[in-house]
Design an enzyme around this catalytic site. Sequence first.
Site, PDB file in Angstrom:
ATOM      1  N   ARG A  51      -5.546   4.827  -0.716  1.00 52.61           N
ATOM      2  CA  ARG A  51      -4.315   5.474  -0.265  1.00 52.61           C
ATOM      3  C   ARG A  51      -4.680   6.819   0.335  1.00 52.61           C
ATOM      4  O   ARG A  51      -5.838   7.236   0.279  1.00 52.61           O
ATOM      5  CB  ARG A  51      -3.244   5.598  -1.361  1.00 52.61           C
ATOM      6  CG  ARG A  51      -3.676   5.595  -2.789  1.00 52.61           C
ATOM      7  CD  ARG A  51      -4.473   6.791  -3.176  1.00 52.61           C
ATOM      8  NE  ARG A  51      -3.848   8.019  -2.732  1.00 52.61           N
ATOM      9  CZ  ARG A  51      -4.488   9.154  -2.546  1.00 52.61           C
ATOM     10  NH1 ARG A  51      -5.791   9.236  -2.755  1.00 52.61           N
ATOM     11  NH2 ARG A  51      -3.857  10.236  -2.146  1.00 52.61           N
ATOM     12  N   GLY A  52      -3.658   7.481   0.900  1.00 53.32           N
ATOM     13  CA  GLY A  52      -3.924   8.700   1.648  1.00 53.32           C
ATOM     14  C   GLY A  52      -3.976   8.331   3.120  1.00 53.32           C
ATOM     15  O   GLY A  52      -4.705   7.416   3.503  1.00 53.32           O
ATOM     16  N   ALA A  53      -3.193   9.038   3.938  1.00 49.15           N
ATOM     17  CA  ALA A  53      -3.023   8.632   5.331  1.00 49.15           C
ATOM     18  C   ALA A  53      -4.358   8.457   6.070  1.00 49.15           C
ATOM     19  O   ALA A  53      -4.576   7.404   6.688  1.00 49.15           O
ATOM     20  CB  ALA A  53      -2.100   9.614   6.049  1.00 49.15           C
ATOM     21  N   ASP A 242       1.802  12.338   5.506  1.00 53.33           N
ATOM     22  CA  ASP A 242       1.640  10.938   5.895  1.00 53.33           C
ATOM     23  C   ASP A 242       2.097  10.721   7.327  1.00 53.33           C
ATOM     24  O   ASP A 242       1.644   9.803   8.001  1.00 53.33           O
ATOM     25  CB  ASP A 242       2.389  10.029   4.924  1.00 53.33           C
ATOM     26  CG  ASP A 242       1.696  10.052   3.580  1.00 53.33           C
ATOM     27  OD1 ASP A 242       1.946  11.003   2.804  1.00 53.33           O
ATOM     28  OD2 ASP A 242       0.863   9.169   3.312  1.00 53.33           O
ATOM     29  N   LYS A 253       4.199  12.713   0.317  1.00 51.95           N
ATOM     30  CA  LYS A 253       4.450  12.129  -1.003  1.00 51.95           C
ATOM     31  C   LYS A 253       5.739  12.671  -1.618  1.00 51.95           C
ATOM     32  O   LYS A 253       6.008  13.870  -1.545  1.00 51.95           O
ATOM     33  CB  LYS A 253       3.249  12.436  -1.902  1.00 51.95           C
ATOM     34  CG  LYS A 253       3.322  11.923  -3.326  1.00 51.95           C
ATOM     35  CD  LYS A 253       3.651  10.445  -3.442  1.00 51.95           C
ATOM     36  CE  LYS A 253       2.700   9.561  -2.665  1.00 51.95           C
ATOM     37  NZ  LYS A 253       3.212   8.163  -2.528  1.00 51.95           N
TER      38      LYS A 253
END
Lengths: 357, 357
Positions: A51-53, A242, A253
């Site tokens: 996860r994490g853009a 994001d 988030k």
Amino acid sequence: MCGVIVRTISWDTHGPAVRMIDQQRLPTAVEFLTLETYESVATAIREMSIRGAPAIGAAAGFGLALAAARSSTGSAQDLWQELTTAAEVLRGTRPTAVNLLWAINRMLKVAEASMVSGIETMRQALVDEAQRIADEDVEINRRIGAYGASFIKNGDTIIHHCNTGALATVDFGTALGVIRTAHEDGKRIHVLVDETRPRLQGARLTAWELDQYGIPHEIITDNAAGYFLQRGEVASIFVGADRVAANGDIANKIGTYMLALAANDNDVPVYCAAPLSTIDRKTASGEAIPIEERDPSEVLDIQRGGMPISPQGSKARNPAFDITPHRLVTALITEAGILEPPFDQSISHAFHHEDEE
Amino acid sequence: MCGVIVRTISWDTHGPAVRMIDQQRLPTAVEFLTLETYESVATAIREMSIRGAPAIGAAAGFGLALAAARSSTGSAQDLWQELTTAAEVLRGTRPTAVNLLWAINRMLKVAEASMVSGIETMRQALVDEAQRIADEDVEINRRIGAYGASFIKNGDTIIHHCNTGALATVDFGTALGVIRTAHEDGKRIHVLVDETRPRLQGARLTAWELDQYGIPHEIITDNAAGYFLQRGEVASIFVGADRVAANGDIANKIGTYMLALAANDNDVPVYCAAPLSTIDRKTASGEAIPIEERDPSEVLDIQRGGMPISPQGSKARNPAFDITPHRLVTALITEAGILEPPFDQSISHAFHHEDEE
């Protein structure tokens, strides 16, 4: 050592396969996934093993490289068809982070351009491009870190939301990369780590990373940030993004909006660190950004399959992101430099400059 | 049936003992504690087997009644000494909720006044006074409910923080009592239940109560409230208080401040329901209210002895309350009616009126 241990995500030429740290298992165990199909990469993105853009962008790139490398077809035209199918599947994993779409578009452009040269050239071009996206990400994060570190003074206490470190990127991190750079510069820093419900990326991942880097920190519940801000204990807020709209509104988030409000109420600056690939100039403002609503079980149980913390049969709502209006953001930290309000102009200028290079 | 099942806390004449629902076990199990010493009542308050400002007040009252009823001394003077010791122990359990001090003072006044009549009269007077505090609380909550229900319209979605229901009081509840009253009046209501980290009073207790009352609800993470407010889905915020300062500043469960900021940013009213015993006219403003900082393990583990959600050896900060400045509060709902800004005046007026009665 640049990263946590190794890169969060990397290409395994022997497979070929995509190798990634399983972030669902952290901090209890450091385990790696070796994924041999683009479908399993899609699942890893959907279930947040990665996860994490920026990391999601890299994963989509490697996912398409894997689709190409693993394809049994002998025809460039057929491979193109397979790639558009794979792109469709990967695109459907998570709607908010624009890096996913950005990386897929970049990969498809390379596929299209290399089709005329035959399938083997096409395959190699896709693997090379995915690797390039990953390598560039590390370099971009280093530049973001260098630009942003000037906002951190010796002795600062910083509130950080979610995880924006090496684990959210290919390596080094965005907002956490800025904090790491300041730490590497010898500044004494204390980080208040928002635990970041429901998936606890702060308590599980950011605290784990800060441990590795030797940066002093304490975990707080997300709803306690206001208390520390109110008491004048906090110098600045650092978050990632994001998706950033053309006007500077930020999808990040869930909880970022309330944190930014509390910071603004106490005249504490809010810095958002993100690569240009997170800025979506086609989206005019935050209202147009699609917000993912995830499974209620993430709220009702602590971690999937974990301990129920609510009455049996309870319902929940679980939006994964919120919109922080640009009026609450002090500056965007990108690899092209610091962007300040009015963001519509500074963003436009940054891309104009980028297009020229 | 007025309450959940029975009263949250009650006097057991056969013991004599204090009986209370063990809120650390909810919602997994409905279990009762039978406490035979004031020390065990103090422990129950400290460890949050009972919590909520009005319930804590009642518990302190019953705790002193228990000290009197269980005392083996034959001298009224000795009993007075024992009571001042017990009062000291009970006073030290939790610093923020002023109802604790209010109930102890009320009990000590009765003890002092009845001393001349001998020890048996004194014992009975203390048991009677503790019972009176408990009975009055239920009546006060009903009045708060009736006053506050006018703020709720048919079809409203309400965000509620922490637990302010029957479990936070002797019975019926304060802010949740208002919501219950509107529901009993036939209004269609939907409650978004802030889970309320770290102790999850929302997810564990409020969701459980709303289940019993048949009020539709969904649990959300605390940091998601801003998302729903921003989308215009929320009509009002209802919270309780642990202490209200003379100027209307409110000490309430951690997260109330950030929730109130998000409500104000979206022009959504913030209602605080609390009995007059929660208003501390001796404290000029919120800054003077002592804020309890509880054990870091509450943040680092989900529920005491539960699942660790952070790396081993992690540190945490755990303030249990924050201050919501009166500028963010739309109205206080008390048993003496609705108090509106300027709160210094309306509070003063309410007590003037009360003193006259």
